[in-house]
Design a protein around this motif. Sequence first.
Motif, short mmCIF file in Angstrom:
data_model
loop_
_atom_site.label_atom_id
_atom_site.label_comp_id
_atom_site.label_asym_id
_atom_site.label_seq_id
_atom_site.Cartn_x
_atom_site.Cartn_y
_atom_site.Cartn_z
N HIS A 68 0.83 -1.21 0.00
CA HIS A 68 0.00 0.00 0.00
C HIS A 68 0.86 1.26 0.00
O HIS A 68 0.58 2.22 -0.72
N ILE A 69 1.92 1.23 0.80
CA ILE A 69 2.84 2.38 0.83
C ILE A 69 3.52 2.53 -0.52
O ILE A 69 3.66 3.63 -1.05
N ASN A 70 3.92 1.40 -1.11
CA ASN A 70 4.55 1.43 -2.43
C ASN A 70 3.64 2.09 -3.45
O ASN A 70 4.08 2.95 -4.21
N ASN A 71 2.38 1.69 -3.48
CA ASN A 71 1.46 2.24 -4.49
C ASN A 71 1.26 3.73 -4.31
O ASN A 71 1.22 4.49 -5.28
N LEU A 72 1.13 4.17 -3.07
CA LEU A 72 0.98 5.59 -2.81
C LEU A 72 2.25 6.36 -3.21
O LEU A 72 2.19 7.43 -3.83
N MET A 73 3.40 5.79 -2.88
CA MET A 73 4.68 6.43 -3.25
C MET A 73 4.84 6.47 -4.77
O MET A 73 5.35 7.45 -5.32
N MET A 74 4.39 5.42 -5.45
CA MET A 74 4.49 5.40 -6.92
C MET A 74 3.62 6.47 -7.56
O MET A 74 4.02 7.11 -8.53
N LEU A 75 2.44 6.68 -7.02
CA LEU A 75 1.59 7.75 -7.52
C LEU A 75 2.30 9.09 -7.33
O LEU A 75 2.32 9.93 -8.25
N GLY A 76 2.92 9.27 -6.18
CA GLY A 76 3.70 10.49 -5.93
C GLY A 76 4.90 10.61 -6.86
O GLY A 76 5.21 11.70 -7.35
N ALA A 77 5.56 9.50 -7.14
CA ALA A 77 6.73 9.53 -8.03
C ALA A 77 6.33 9.94 -9.44
O ALA A 77 7.02 10.73 -10.09
N VAL A 78 5.20 9.43 -9.92
CA VAL A 78 4.72 9.80 -11.26
C VAL A 78 4.39 11.29 -11.29
O VAL A 78 4.74 12.00 -12.24
N PHE A 79 3.76 11.78 -10.23
CA PHE A 79 3.44 13.21 -10.15
C PHE A 79 4.71 14.05 -10.14
O PHE A 79 4.81 15.05 -10.87
N LEU A 80 5.68 13.67 -9.31
CA LEU A 80 6.94 14.41 -9.24
C LEU A 80 7.65 14.44 -10.59
O LEU A 80 8.18 15.48 -11.01
N TYR A 81 7.67 13.29 -11.25
CA TYR A 81 8.33 13.22 -12.55
C TYR A 81 7.66 14.18 -13.54
O TYR A 81 8.32 14.89 -14.29
N GLY A 82 6.34 14.23 -13.50
CA GLY A 82 5.60 15.12 -14.38
C GLY A 82 5.81 16.59 -14.08
O GLY A 82 5.65 17.44 -14.95
N MET A 83 6.17 16.90 -12.83
CA MET A 83 6.40 18.30 -12.46
C MET A 83 7.50 18.94 -13.29
O MET A 83 7.49 20.16 -13.51
N SER A 84 8.42 18.14 -13.79
CA SER A 84 9.52 18.70 -14.57
C SER A 84 9.05 19.25 -15.91
O SER A 84 9.70 20.10 -16.50
N ALA A 85 7.91 18.78 -16.37
CA ALA A 85 7.40 19.22 -17.67
C ALA A 85 6.23 20.18 -17.55
O ALA A 85 5.77 20.71 -18.55
N THR A 86 5.76 20.40 -16.32
CA THR A 86 4.58 21.24 -16.16
C THR A 86 4.91 22.72 -16.36
O THR A 86 6.03 23.15 -16.14
N LYS A 87 3.91 23.44 -16.76
CA LYS A 87 4.04 24.89 -16.88
C LYS A 87 3.10 25.57 -15.88
O LYS A 87 2.75 26.72 -16.01
N GLY A 88 2.70 24.80 -14.85
CA GLY A 88 1.74 25.29 -13.87
C GLY A 88 2.39 26.01 -12.69
O GLY A 88 3.57 26.37 -12.72
N ARG A 89 1.62 26.17 -11.63
CA ARG A 89 2.08 26.87 -10.42
C ARG A 89 3.21 26.10 -9.75
O ARG A 89 4.03 26.71 -9.07
N LEU A 90 3.22 24.80 -9.91
CA LEU A 90 4.23 23.97 -9.24
C LEU A 90 5.58 23.95 -9.97
O LEU A 90 6.53 23.34 -9.49
N ARG A 91 5.65 24.61 -11.07
CA ARG A 91 6.82 24.55 -11.95
C ARG A 91 8.15 24.73 -11.21
O ARG A 91 9.09 23.99 -11.43
N GLY A 92 8.23 25.71 -10.37
CA GLY A 92 9.49 25.97 -9.69
C GLY A 92 9.53 25.52 -8.25
O GLY A 92 10.38 25.97 -7.48
N ALA A 93 8.64 24.62 -7.87
CA ALA A 93 8.57 24.20 -6.47
C ALA A 93 9.76 23.33 -6.05
O ALA A 93 10.08 23.25 -4.87
#
Length: 181
Positions: A68-93
């Motif tokens: 369960h922890i793995n799956n939650l962390m993986m969802l977070g990892a996919v989100f973090l990876y996508g942050m590098s390509a975002t042009k949103g508010r999180l861009r420079g976080a």
Amino acid sequence: MFYLILGLILWIAAHLFKRVAPDLRARMGNAGKGVAALGILAGLVLMVIGYRQADFINVWYPPSWTVHINNLMMLGAVFLYGMSATKGRLRGAMRHPQLTAVKVWAVAHLLVNGDLASLILFGGLLLWAVLEVVVINKSETWNRPKPGEAKRDIILVVITIVLFLVMTAIHNWLGVWPFPG
């Protein structure tokens, strides 16, 4: 295990090539990019082959709840990876969202895999990501990008969920169902 370890060495060397030997890399021009890309690809292929061929040598028994922890962390990892390509508010976080995603991904997989090949693969990639961040931080200054529109972050969340589902399907296709039954 030979191919797995050789693949890790190639992966790490190819990624660090630009920063460890910048003069040689610069003299090579575009050919240097090709050498690095070839090293990364060869490393990836060797890691996959080596991991799949490795004998199962159990080192520890992960508790079932770590899935369960793995799956939650993986969802977070996919989100973090996508942050590098975002042009949103999180861009420079975050300075290194892709490498942070690799670290989260590696720890998540170490939580649910207690065999030696997994410890070498995921532990090795975790060490690489940590080393890469240190080397980049010492060699480059960072100019925080200006944040963009919030609606782009919503798009990032949707893309994250879709990619997570695709990754789940790929794991299932490979014979590893990531959700407990």
